[in-house]
Design a protein around this motif. Structure first.
Motif, mmCIF file in Angstrom:
data_model
loop_
_atom_site.group_PDB
_atom_site.id
_atom_site.type_symbol
_atom_site.label_atom_id
_atom_site.label_comp_id
_atom_site.label_asym_id
_atom_site.label_seq_id
_atom_site.Cartn_x
_atom_site.Cartn_y
_atom_site.Cartn_z
ATOM 1 N N LEU A 39 54.264 -32.721 -10.086
ATOM 2 C CA LEU A 39 55.237 -31.870 -10.759
ATOM 3 C C LEU A 39 55.676 -30.768 -9.806
ATOM 4 C CD1 LEU A 39 53.533 -31.533 -14.258
ATOM 5 C CD2 LEU A 39 55.357 -33.096 -13.571
ATOM 6 N N CYS A 40 56.988 -30.586 -9.692
ATOM 7 C CA CYS A 40 57.562 -29.609 -8.781
ATOM 8 C C CYS A 40 57.230 -28.185 -9.212
ATOM 9 C CB CYS A 40 59.080 -29.788 -8.737
ATOM 10 S SG CYS A 40 59.912 -28.572 -7.694
ATOM 11 N N GLY A 86 59.276 -33.824 -2.704
ATOM 12 C CA GLY A 86 58.879 -33.450 -1.346
ATOM 13 C C GLY A 86 59.777 -32.424 -0.693
ATOM 14 N N THR A 87 60.770 -31.933 -1.398
ATOM 15 C CA THR A 87 61.710 -30.965 -0.832
ATOM 16 C C THR A 87 61.004 -29.703 -0.339
ATOM 17 O OG1 THR A 87 63.431 -31.787 -2.293
ATOM 18 C CG2 THR A 87 63.827 -29.646 -1.303
ATOM 19 N N HIS A 88 59.880 -29.344 -0.946
ATOM 20 C CA HIS A 88 59.156 -28.132 -0.541
ATOM 21 C C HIS A 88 58.691 -28.198 0.910
ATOM 22 C CE1 HIS A 88 56.026 -30.909 -1.929
ATOM 23 N NE2 HIS A 88 55.274 -30.354 -0.999
ATOM 24 N N THR A 89 58.667 -29.388 1.500
ATOM 25 C CA THR A 89 58.230 -29.512 2.890
ATOM 26 C C THR A 89 59.357 -29.245 3.884
ATOM 27 O OG1 THR A 89 58.696 -31.880 2.946
ATOM 28 C CG2 THR A 89 56.472 -31.219 2.266
ATOM 29 N N LEU A 90 60.593 -29.193 3.396
ATOM 30 C CA LEU A 90 61.738 -28.938 4.270
ATOM 31 C C LEU A 90 61.869 -27.446 4.540
ATOM 32 C CD1 LEU A 90 64.349 -31.282 2.578
ATOM 33 C CD2 LEU A 90 62.944 -31.747 4.584
ATOM 34 N N PRO A 91 62.363 -27.077 5.720
ATOM 35 C CA PRO A 91 62.554 -25.652 5.999
ATOM 36 C C PRO A 91 63.608 -25.051 5.072
ATOM 37 C CG PRO A 91 63.406 -27.006 7.805
ATOM 38 C CD PRO A 91 62.777 -27.928 6.811
ATOM 39 N N VAL A 92 63.401 -23.804 4.731
ATOM 40 C CA VAL A 92 64.345 -23.086 3.878
ATOM 41 C C VAL A 92 65.343 -22.395 4.789
ATOM 42 C CG1 VAL A 92 64.613 -21.255 2.171
ATOM 43 C CG2 VAL A 92 62.603 -22.728 2.110
ATOM 44 N N ASN A 93 66.627 -22.652 4.575
ATOM 45 C CA ASN A 93 67.668 -21.985 5.362
ATOM 46 C C ASN A 93 67.923 -20.616 4.772
ATOM 47 O OD1 ASN A 93 68.052 -24.158 7.093
ATOM 48 N ND2 ASN A 93 69.521 -25.115 5.727
ATOM 49 N N PRO A 121 63.917 -33.164 -11.164
ATOM 50 C CA PRO A 121 63.015 -32.364 -12.001
ATOM 51 C C PRO A 121 62.567 -33.124 -13.234
ATOM 52 C CG PRO A 121 65.270 -31.532 -12.158
ATOM 53 C CD PRO A 121 65.263 -32.635 -11.122
ATOM 54 N N PRO A 122 61.381 -32.919 -13.684
ATOM 55 C CA PRO A 122 60.351 -31.988 -13.234
ATOM 56 C C PRO A 122 59.462 -32.557 -12.138
ATOM 57 C CG PRO A 122 59.538 -33.088 -15.171
ATOM 58 C CD PRO A 122 60.929 -33.633 -14.898
ATOM 59 N N LEU A 123 59.794 -33.744 -11.625
ATOM 60 C CA LEU A 123 58.958 -34.379 -10.617
ATOM 61 C C LEU A 123 59.262 -33.851 -9.224
ATOM 62 C CD1 LEU A 123 59.237 -38.014 -11.995
ATOM 63 C CD2 LEU A 123 57.457 -36.320 -12.461
ATOM 64 N N CYS A 124 58.243 -33.839 -8.395
ATOM 65 C CA CYS A 124 58.386 -33.379 -7.010
ATOM 66 C C CYS A 124 58.973 -34.506 -6.166
ATOM 67 C CB CYS A 124 57.005 -32.982 -6.485
ATOM 68 S SG CYS A 124 57.004 -32.511 -4.747
ATOM 69 N N ALA A 159 46.482 -27.906 -8.406
ATOM 70 C CA ALA A 159 47.571 -27.164 -7.755
ATOM 71 C C ALA A 159 47.322 -27.151 -6.253
ATOM 72 C CB ALA A 159 47.635 -25.746 -8.290
ATOM 73 N N TYR A 160 48.326 -27.544 -5.499
ATOM 74 C CA TYR A 160 48.234 -27.528 -4.048
ATOM 75 C C TYR A 160 49.031 -26.343 -3.496
ATOM 76 C CZ TYR A 160 45.900 -31.974 -4.040
ATOM 77 O OH TYR A 160 44.980 -32.958 -4.241
ATOM 78 N N PRO A 161 48.451 -25.602 -2.548
ATOM 79 C CA PRO A 161 49.165 -24.451 -1.980
ATOM 80 C C PRO A 161 50.518 -24.877 -1.407
ATOM 81 C CG PRO A 161 46.913 -24.558 -1.156
ATOM 82 C CD PRO A 161 47.167 -25.833 -1.908
ATOM 83 N N ASP A 162 51.554 -24.168 -1.777
ATOM 84 C CA ASP A 162 52.917 -24.465 -1.310
ATOM 85 C C ASP A 162 53.320 -25.907 -1.594
ATOM 86 O OD1 ASP A 162 53.260 -21.853 -0.305
ATOM 87 O OD2 ASP A 162 52.230 -22.413 1.539
ATOM 88 N N GLY A 163 52.792 -26.471 -2.653
ATOM 89 C CA GLY A 163 53.102 -27.855 -3.005
ATOM 90 C C GLY A 163 53.137 -28.034 -4.512
ATOM 91 N N PRO A 164 53.091 -29.274 -4.944
ATOM 92 C CA PRO A 164 53.239 -29.575 -6.370
ATOM 93 C C PRO A 164 51.937 -29.432 -7.149
ATOM 94 C CG PRO A 164 52.960 -31.599 -5.155
ATOM 95 C CD PRO A 164 52.989 -30.486 -4.130
ATOM 96 N N LEU A 165 52.059 -29.623 -8.447
ATOM 97 C CA LEU A 165 50.904 -29.812 -9.317
ATOM 98 C C LEU A 165 50.711 -31.320 -9.426
ATOM 99 C CD1 LEU A 165 51.725 -27.395 -12.280
ATOM 100 C CD2 LEU A 165 49.998 -27.057 -10.515
#
Length: 82
Positions: free
Chosen positions: A37-38, A51-58, A46-49, A6-12
């Motif tokens: 895994l997202c 990279g969207t988690h790296t984008l800023p959240v509006n 889904p369920p694959l990551c 598990a990566y912090p703020d990232g995928p498994l």
């Protein structure tokens, strides 16, 4: 051996020999020995990551910008009468 990291703020990240199954138990093709895994739920694949988690959240600004019509106007407290 299979490793899940598990990566912090990232995928498994899943490495090694594994079988990935959907909610019905049907295999999900994995073309690599390592898959991400997202965990954020924002992926388009889904369920694959993707990279969207790296984008800023509006997120909405806590105080909406004043419009020219409302500038200078003050709001009074609501009346206690009913």
């Amino acid at each position: 051996m299979t490793e899940i990291r598990a990566y912090p703020d990232g995928p498994l990240l899943v490495r090694g020999e594994f079988e990935l199954l959907d909610e019905n138990g049907d295999p999900i093709p994995a073309s690599r020995r390592t898959v991400a895994l997202c965990r954020c739920g924002r992926t388009a694949i889904p369920p694959l990551c993707d990279g969207t988690h790296t984008l800023p959240v509006n997120r909405p600004h806590p105080h909406p910008a004043k419009t020219s019509a409302s500038q200078g106007a003050t709001r009074s407290a609501p009346s206690a009468r009913r």
